[in-house]
Design an enzyme around this catalytic site. Sequence first.
Site, PDB file in Angstrom:
ATOM      1  N   ASP A 181      -3.228  -7.109  -0.575  1.00 12.21           N
ATOM      2  CA  ASP A 181      -2.658  -6.419  -1.745  1.00 12.21           C
ATOM      3  C   ASP A 181      -2.206  -7.421  -2.807  1.00 12.21           C
ATOM      4  OD1 ASP A 181      -1.078  -4.349   0.661  1.00 12.21           O
ATOM      5  OD2 ASP A 181      -2.721  -3.718  -0.642  1.00 12.21           O
ATOM      6  N   GLU A 214      -9.620  -5.933   3.438  1.00 13.30           N
ATOM      7  CA  GLU A 214      -8.833  -4.811   3.987  1.00 13.30           C
ATOM      8  C   GLU A 214      -9.648  -3.968   4.946  1.00 13.30           C
ATOM      9  OE1 GLU A 214      -7.007  -2.129   1.164  1.00 13.30           O
ATOM     10  OE2 GLU A 214      -6.152  -0.944   2.783  1.00 13.30           O
ATOM     11  N   ILE A 261     -10.714  -1.962  -3.275  1.00 16.14           N
ATOM     12  CA  ILE A 261     -10.068  -1.046  -4.222  1.00 16.14           C
ATOM     13  C   ILE A 261      -8.587  -1.014  -3.864  1.00 16.14           C
ATOM     14  CG2 ILE A 261      -9.854   1.320  -5.093  1.00 16.14           C
ATOM     15  CD1 ILE A 261     -12.807   1.736  -4.549  1.00 16.14           C
ATOM     16  N   ASP A 262      -7.769  -1.550  -4.777  1.00 19.41           N
ATOM     17  CA  ASP A 262      -6.320  -1.500  -4.579  1.00 19.41           C
ATOM     18  C   ASP A 262      -5.811  -0.335  -5.428  1.00 19.41           C
ATOM     19  OD1 ASP A 262      -3.826  -2.641  -3.548  1.00 19.41           O
ATOM     20  OD2 ASP A 262      -3.403  -2.991  -5.654  1.00 19.41           O
ATOM     21  N   THR A 286      -6.331   3.097  -3.878  1.00 25.12           N
ATOM     22  CA  THR A 286      -7.349   4.091  -3.498  1.00 25.12           C
ATOM     23  C   THR A 286      -6.876   5.516  -3.752  1.00 25.12           C
ATOM     24  OG1 THR A 286      -8.302   2.616  -1.839  1.00 25.12           O
ATOM     25  CG2 THR A 286      -8.731   4.960  -1.563  1.00 25.12           C
ATOM     26  N   ASP A 319      -9.300  -7.221  -1.653  1.00 23.12           N
ATOM     27  CA  ASP A 319      -9.000  -5.794  -1.549  1.00 23.12           C
ATOM     28  C   ASP A 319     -10.006  -5.089  -2.442  1.00 23.12           C
ATOM     29  OD1 ASP A 319      -5.922  -3.835  -1.585  1.00 23.12           O
ATOM     30  OD2 ASP A 319      -8.023  -3.248  -1.450  1.00 23.12           O
TER      31      ASP A 319
END
Length: 256
Positions: free
Chosen positions: A209, A64, A83-84, A86, A81
């Site tokens: 995602d 990402e 940190i999905d 955030t 990703d």
Amino acid sequence: MLNFIENLAKSAGRLALEARKRLTEEEVHFKNPKDLVTDVDREVEHFLRGKIMQAFPDHAILGEEEGISNTGRSEYQWIIDPIDGTTSFVHGAPLYSVSVGLYRNGKPYAGAIYVPRLDELYSASLGKGAFCNGKPIHVSGRSKLENCLGITGFACLRAGLPKNNLPHFCRIAPKIRDIRRYGSAAYNLCAVASGSADFFWEMQLNAYDVAAGVIILSEAGGKVTDFSGGEKYPENGIVASNGAVHDEILRLLAMD
Ligand code: IPD
Ligand code: CA
Ligand code: CA
């Protein structure tokens, strides 16, 4: 390979969990007023890329925060990703995850999603089932909407799109037992895979995602399509379910 992916996701999740304790306002940045990214997102993606490139120097990587790299040299592509969720991470809410997906010839091949605050590691590889902390998981058997727990998200509102998810929410929510809004698309897919929810839908998501979540859900017996029942997800919307209620959800989403 799955062992590598699981260990990678868990190590990255622990890095995020520790870094959250030291997070300062100066480390929070804005892609737009509602779309946050932190120095920790970037640090975790850098960690993930380093470990992947060290182990698999020919593999392509799509992340990402840093985009695509190393294309055209291998049948494998990592879709990550760091940190999905955030927004949850910044606010100190628990449901954020690290998502590591591996595609082979453009199809889902393996994946792991680690939820640090829950210490839950979801994982799957093609044809070998889906797991949470090493225990097999499977979608629910609920077939009546009024008994179902649904999940959705509002990436569309964050993007400020005129055509958004609110009409779908208002049409679906009254027909089901209850609705959840966990704030991490990757975790949403794991919740359906483990049977703690029965379906999930959202507009305006990106490949990173959902890349790991779609194989975890499929290997758990679930079904994933776009809003018209095809395979162009997430760009044409994503519907992920236990299979039993899938067509009803597509029908409700089509009632625009
Ligand atoms: C977000 C989460 C959220 C979804 C957003 C995504 P991010 O990921 O998955 O649940 O509604 O559309 O962008 O931005 O925190 O990596
Ligand atoms: Ca995300
Ligand atoms: Ca992210």
